[in-house]
Design a protein around this motif. Structure first.
Motif, PDB file in Angstrom:
ATOM      1  N   VAL A  58       0.851  -1.195   0.000  1.00  0.00           N
ATOM      2  CA  VAL A  58       0.000   0.000   0.000  1.00  0.00           C
ATOM      3  C   VAL A  58       0.888   1.247   0.000  1.00  0.00           C
ATOM      4  CG1 VAL A  58      -1.864  -1.163   1.253  1.00  0.00           C
ATOM      5  CG2 VAL A  58      -0.129   0.099   2.532  1.00  0.00           C
ATOM      6  N   GLU A  60       2.172   4.601   1.633  1.00  0.00           N
ATOM      7  CA  GLU A  60       2.438   4.881   3.048  1.00  0.00           C
ATOM      8  C   GLU A  60       1.336   5.724   3.688  1.00  0.00           C
ATOM      9  OE1 GLU A  60       6.301   6.183   5.729  1.00  0.00           O
ATOM     10  OE2 GLU A  60       6.223   6.717   3.612  1.00  0.00           O
ATOM     11  N   LYS A  63      -1.964   3.675   4.517  1.00  0.00           N
ATOM     12  CA  LYS A  63      -1.884   2.435   5.286  1.00  0.00           C
ATOM     13  C   LYS A  63      -2.914   2.390   6.411  1.00  0.00           C
ATOM     14  CE  LYS A  63       1.011  -0.183   8.468  1.00  0.00           C
ATOM     15  NZ  LYS A  63       2.305  -0.270   9.185  1.00  0.00           N
ATOM     16  N   GLN A  67      -5.896  -0.273   6.691  1.00  0.00           N
ATOM     17  CA  GLN A  67      -5.816  -1.226   7.792  1.00  0.00           C
ATOM     18  C   GLN A  67      -7.087  -1.226   8.629  1.00  0.00           C
ATOM     19  OE1 GLN A  67      -2.286  -0.695  10.139  1.00  0.00           O
ATOM     20  NE2 GLN A  67      -2.766  -2.342  11.553  1.00  0.00           N
ATOM     21  N   TYR A  81       1.310  -5.165   6.155  1.00  0.00           N
ATOM     22  CA  TYR A  81       1.195  -4.023   5.245  1.00  0.00           C
ATOM     23  C   TYR A  81       2.585  -3.491   4.919  1.00  0.00           C
ATOM     24  CZ  TYR A  81      -3.795  -4.100   6.219  1.00  0.00           C
ATOM     25  OH  TYR A  81      -5.114  -4.481   6.320  1.00  0.00           O
ATOM     26  N   THR A  83       4.651  -0.842   2.999  1.00  0.00           N
ATOM     27  CA  THR A  83       4.370   0.492   2.461  1.00  0.00           C
ATOM     28  C   THR A  83       5.433   0.927   1.469  1.00  0.00           C
ATOM     29  OG1 THR A  83       5.532   1.565   4.304  1.00  0.00           O
ATOM     30  CG2 THR A  83       3.172   1.178   4.561  1.00  0.00           C
ATOM     31  N   SER A  86       4.626   7.460  -0.630  1.00  0.00           N
ATOM     32  CA  SER A  86       3.425   8.014  -1.260  1.00  0.00           C
ATOM     33  C   SER A  86       3.758   8.943  -2.421  1.00  0.00           C
ATOM     34  CB  SER A  86       2.588   8.761  -0.216  1.00  0.00           C
ATOM     35  OG  SER A  86       2.170   7.879   0.801  1.00  0.00           O
TER      36      SER A  86
END
Length: 457
Positions: A58, A60, A63, A67, A81, A83, A86
């Protein structure tokens, strides 16, 4: 199949660039599909195949939201997860390269936008039988062909692939986008020589479900110039099936500065090729080469499995496919998920007594004195009294005030429809406010200052 044999990776860092009409600033993997977010469907599919631990890639900054959303669904999985930055412009191959250290065994890669009930065991068994580098899953196309988009009239041109498969062995010969082909398709002669019939398909969809050898990601980790998996790495890997190991093993060399280097750009450098590996291949019942060198001497082997025609399979990667799966979900729900998951979430508050074939996600609030038919209501949406909603999708956190009539519409994420509005065949963009008393038909209403309107070509 257990976690000890395969790891599972779900790619959920996509930005949803082909869903501008409905997505807004929400993560693509949290698009409402029936009572659950989109990401729930591939996770549930993997759980049904006895995976208990899954890596989900995903962005960052998304997340925490993702979640929390998944924790509110009925899954019994341990989710790691992973990361990625982004602000990165990562393709799917970049994302796999970024989580390289987490991959310790052969693994499955699944896209977050897959909604399917297909059994993955035939795909995995094909991978096992032939000690393949890759095996991928294909669906028949056309799931959304009978669905008409609301909004201004436009012609949808679906993405298509041209896929070549050797009929006798199910070996992949090539995969290319139809848009890259001209009026004629040129097939290289070596793809036909001594390999039997070659079938070429243009009505199959790559499900973006791949089973891969561990050594494949070792090789991909080295190929930093490759950014996307489907567009760049997959064709590259398929072409490498015809690479031959040189007569003599290339020895390690030492550079002028004393640094030991290896022939790491050659894919065959990564393929296990011990004496035991050779004997296993020669004596395997599955090598299909009783009178000649097994697999024509190919060290890299890629296979394709077609899902059964009765299987459900759609990639929710466009606004049309998002509309299609939500429109058809009630009718295919038992085949897709069984009767253990209700279409109306236990956390939804449905006070209306006039409903027919509706789906409501967690914390959707559907008031009394409303008529709700053949529609999907996303999480945290609010439908106030004295409304009629038919054949529509009301997305997460959207609000419809009193006295509205909505027919065949998509109401976007966090959009607001003010009192007395009448909307038919409309798309209401994310965060858009429909003013009180608006009457619109076949329109796409969006915040032009924030979002670009994109016609479906």
């Amino acid at each position: 199949m257990t976690n000890s044999e395969f790891q599972a990776v779900v790619l959920a860092a996509g930005r949803g660039t082909r869903l501008p009409e409905v997505l807004g600033d929400a993560p693509k993997c949290l698009l409402p599909v029936g009572p659950y977010p989109l990401l729930w469907y591939p996770l549930n599919l993997l759980q049904q195949h006895n995976f208990s631990e899954i890596i989900v890639v995903v962005l960052e900054q998304e997340k925490l939201e993702i979640q929390l959303a998944i924790e509110n669904t009925p899954l019994k999985l341990k989710v790691d997860y992973a990361t990625i930055p982004s602000d990165s412009d990562f393709g799917t191959a970049d994302s796999l390269r970024y989580i390289y250290d987490k991959i310790k065994s052969d693994f499955l890669v699944v896209t977050c936008d897959l909604v399917s009930n297909v059994s993955l065991y035939p795909l995995i068994n094909k991978f096992r039988e032939h000690d393949a580098a890759l095996a991928l899953l294909l669906f028949p196309s056309g799931f959304e062909s009978d669905v008409v988009m609301p909004g201004p009239k436009s012609k949808h041109k679906p993405e298509r692939d041209i896929i070549g498969i050797h009929a006798a062995t199910q070996r992949l010969a090539f995969v290319s986008a139809a848009s890259d082909c001209e009026e004629t398709l040129n097939i290289q002669r070596h793809l036909l020589k001594n390999r039997g019939r070659l079938d070429v398909f243009s009505r199959l969809v790559d499900a973006h479900v791949y089973v891969l050898k561990k050594w494949v990601i070792d090789y991909l980790h080295r190929k930093e110039n490759i950014s996307t998996f489907k567009g760049e790495f997959l064709p590259h890997l398929i072409k490498k099936q015809h690479a031959k190991r040189p007569p003599k093993t290339v020895q390690d060399t030492t550079s002028e500065v004393g640094v030991v280097t290896k022939n790491e750009d050659n894919i065959l450098h990564y393929v296990p090729h011990t004496t035991l590996d050779q004997k296993i291949t020669q004596t395997s019942l599955f090598n299909q080469s009783l009178s000649q060198v097994p697999y024509h001497g190919d060290m890299v082997r890629c296979y394709a499995i077609q899902a059964p025609k009765e299987a459900i399979g759609v990639r929710v990667n466009s606004t049309l496919s998002f509309l299609a799966i939500n429109r058809k979900l009630a009718s295919i729900w038992n085949d897709l998920c069984g009767d253990s998951h209700p279409l109306i979430s236990p956390g939804a508050l449905v006070k209306s007594t006039q409903t027919k074939e509706i789906i409501a996600a967690d914390n959707a609030r559907l008031s009394e004195k409303t008529s709700l038919n053949f529609s999907v209501f996303g999480p945290n949406c609010i439908i106030n009294p004295k409304n009629i909603v038919s054949n529509s999708i009301v997305m997460s956190s959207a609000t419809v005030e009193e006295g509205c009539n909505i027919d065949n519409c998509i109401i976007g994420h966090r959009a607001q429809v003010k009192s007395g509005s009448v909307l038919k065949n409309c798309i209401i963009g994310p965060n858009y406010i429909v003013e009180e008393g608006t009457h619109s038909q076949a329109a796409h209403l969006s915040n032009a200052d924030q979002y670009m309107e994109i016609d479906i070509q």
